[in-house]
Design a protein around this motif. Structure first.
Motif, short mmCIF file in Angstrom:
data_model
loop_
_atom_site.label_atom_id
_atom_site.label_comp_id
_atom_site.label_asym_id
_atom_site.label_seq_id
_atom_site.Cartn_x
_atom_site.Cartn_y
_atom_site.Cartn_z
N UNK A 1 0.83 -1.20 0.00
CA UNK A 1 0.00 0.00 0.00
C UNK A 1 0.88 1.27 0.00
N UNK A 2 0.26 2.39 -0.31
CA UNK A 2 1.01 3.65 -0.38
C UNK A 2 1.70 3.97 0.94
N UNK A 3 1.03 3.64 2.05
CA UNK A 3 1.60 3.86 3.38
C UNK A 3 2.03 2.56 4.03
N UNK A 4 2.29 1.55 3.21
CA UNK A 4 2.67 0.25 3.74
C UNK A 4 4.13 0.19 4.14
N UNK B 1 11.14 5.01 1.55
CA UNK B 1 11.23 6.43 1.91
C UNK B 1 12.33 6.68 2.93
N UNK B 2 12.54 5.71 3.82
CA UNK B 2 13.57 5.87 4.85
C UNK B 2 14.98 5.84 4.25
N UNK B 3 15.18 5.08 3.19
CA UNK B 3 16.52 4.99 2.59
C UNK B 3 16.72 6.01 1.47
N UNK B 4 15.75 6.90 1.27
CA UNK B 4 15.91 7.99 0.33
C UNK B 4 15.41 7.74 -1.07
N UNK B 5 14.82 6.60 -1.34
CA UNK B 5 14.32 6.32 -2.69
C UNK B 5 12.99 7.01 -2.93
N UNK B 6 12.17 7.09 -1.92
CA UNK B 6 10.85 7.70 -2.06
C UNK B 6 9.77 6.66 -2.31
#
Length: 315
Positions: A156-159, A166-171
């Motif tokens: 999911x989008x917020x999964x 997002x934490x490793x900078x990929x988004x």
């Protein structure tokens, strides 16, 4: 005094009479009820589907009209407009092509992942092997639908997957309702079906042959190709049979993870029986899937006969 020589015992009455059951065997008549039930519940539905494929679609509602028609078979390759012009239509061939590609991708990836896992498991102690087998069997204790919904939550989008990205900078990425999500769901579902037959084949392999091959100067590639592969090829063929056929007709993963954007034969057949209410065409698609499955099974059988060879230490 000479010792008496043993004489072969003669059967009374000469040769055994034909039709007399040997000790430990039962008459074939006892298996007749089971064979009858098996034939009724296997060939019976196939016969019904084959008959429906040559029936006529009613003007309203589902079901069939008992009038001979080949419209369902023509619909698979041709389409007709309002003016009666018939033209070649490749839409359904593309659906089957997508199904074949997804099934092939699932089979290749699962075997590539399962082979080193099976070899690693076979080299462990018996206690560790039993524990690892238990871990592999755990997913079978949970319903497939529940496990697929778990992947929906992760993709999911917020999964959790997007959270890590997002934490490793990929988004964040759009993962759910994509062909990628459908492929991941298929690989996850069928990976245990690849590990089990491969492990069964590798577990009976004598790893002393590998040591002997290394002593003779063989490289790792030669050992895998000439020593290990011939011994486990039967397990690979079993894994292919267990993977490709059900993956080709999968329904849950393309619908829930692919969001209907990945149209495969299983989804197409379900839509013809449910939404389109075109039972004759749905029966045609079902028979085509069955014929492709039988063709694949035949190719695997031929491959198994040609690839059957003994393990050799010749480098």
């Amino acid at each position: 005094m000479a010792a008496p020589t043993a004489r072969p015992l003669k059967r009374r009455g000469g040769k055994a009479k034909a039709g007399v059951a040997k000790p430990g065997r039962i008459s074939g008549i006892f298996a007749f009820p089971a064979l009858l039930v098996s034939l009724v519940f296997t060939l019976g539905p196939i016969a019904v589907i084959a008959a429906f494929s040559f029936m006529t679609q009613p003007e309203k509602g589902g079901g069939v009209v008992f009038a001979f028609s080949t419209a369902g078979w023509k619909q698979f390759l041709f389409s007709e407009d309002f003016f009666g012009n018939v033209s070649f239509d490749s839409r359904y061939l593309q659906v089957f092509g997508t199904g074949l590609w997804q099934a092939l991708l699932t089979t290749v990836v699962c075997i590539a992942l399962a082979f080193p896992i099976a070899v690693w498991m076979a080299m462990k102690s018996e206690k560790t092997q039993r524990a690892l087998l238990l871990f592999i069997m755990i997913p079978f204790w949970t319903n497939l639908l529940v496990r697929t919904y778990a992947w929906i939550l992760m993709f999911n989008e917020n999964g959790s997957v997007n959270t890590v990205l997002e934490a490793i900078g990929i988004g964040k990425k759009t993962l759910l309702y994509t062909p990628f999500a459908s492929a991941v769901g298929l690989i996850y579902t069928f990976l245990p079906y690849a590990i089990l037959p491969l492990y069964s084949a590798v577990a009976g392999f004598d790893f002393r042959l590998v040591e002997a091959a290394y002593d003779l100067g063989a490289t790792k590639g030669v050992v895998i190709r000439r020593i290990l592969w011939p011994s486990v090829s039967g397990g690979v063929l079993s894994a292919i049979a267990l993977l490709f056929v059900p993956a080709f007709g999968s329904y849950i993963q393309p619908v829930l993870l692919g969001g209907g954007k990945v149209l495969m034969p299983g989804n197409l057949i379900a839509s013809q029986y449910a939404e389109a209410r075109n039972w004759p065409f749905g029966s045609v698609l079902s028979l085509i899937v069955l014929l492709l499955t039988l063709l694949g099974a035949g190719l695997v059988t031929v491959w198994a006969k040609r690839s059957s060879q003994k393990v050799s230490l010749s480098i």
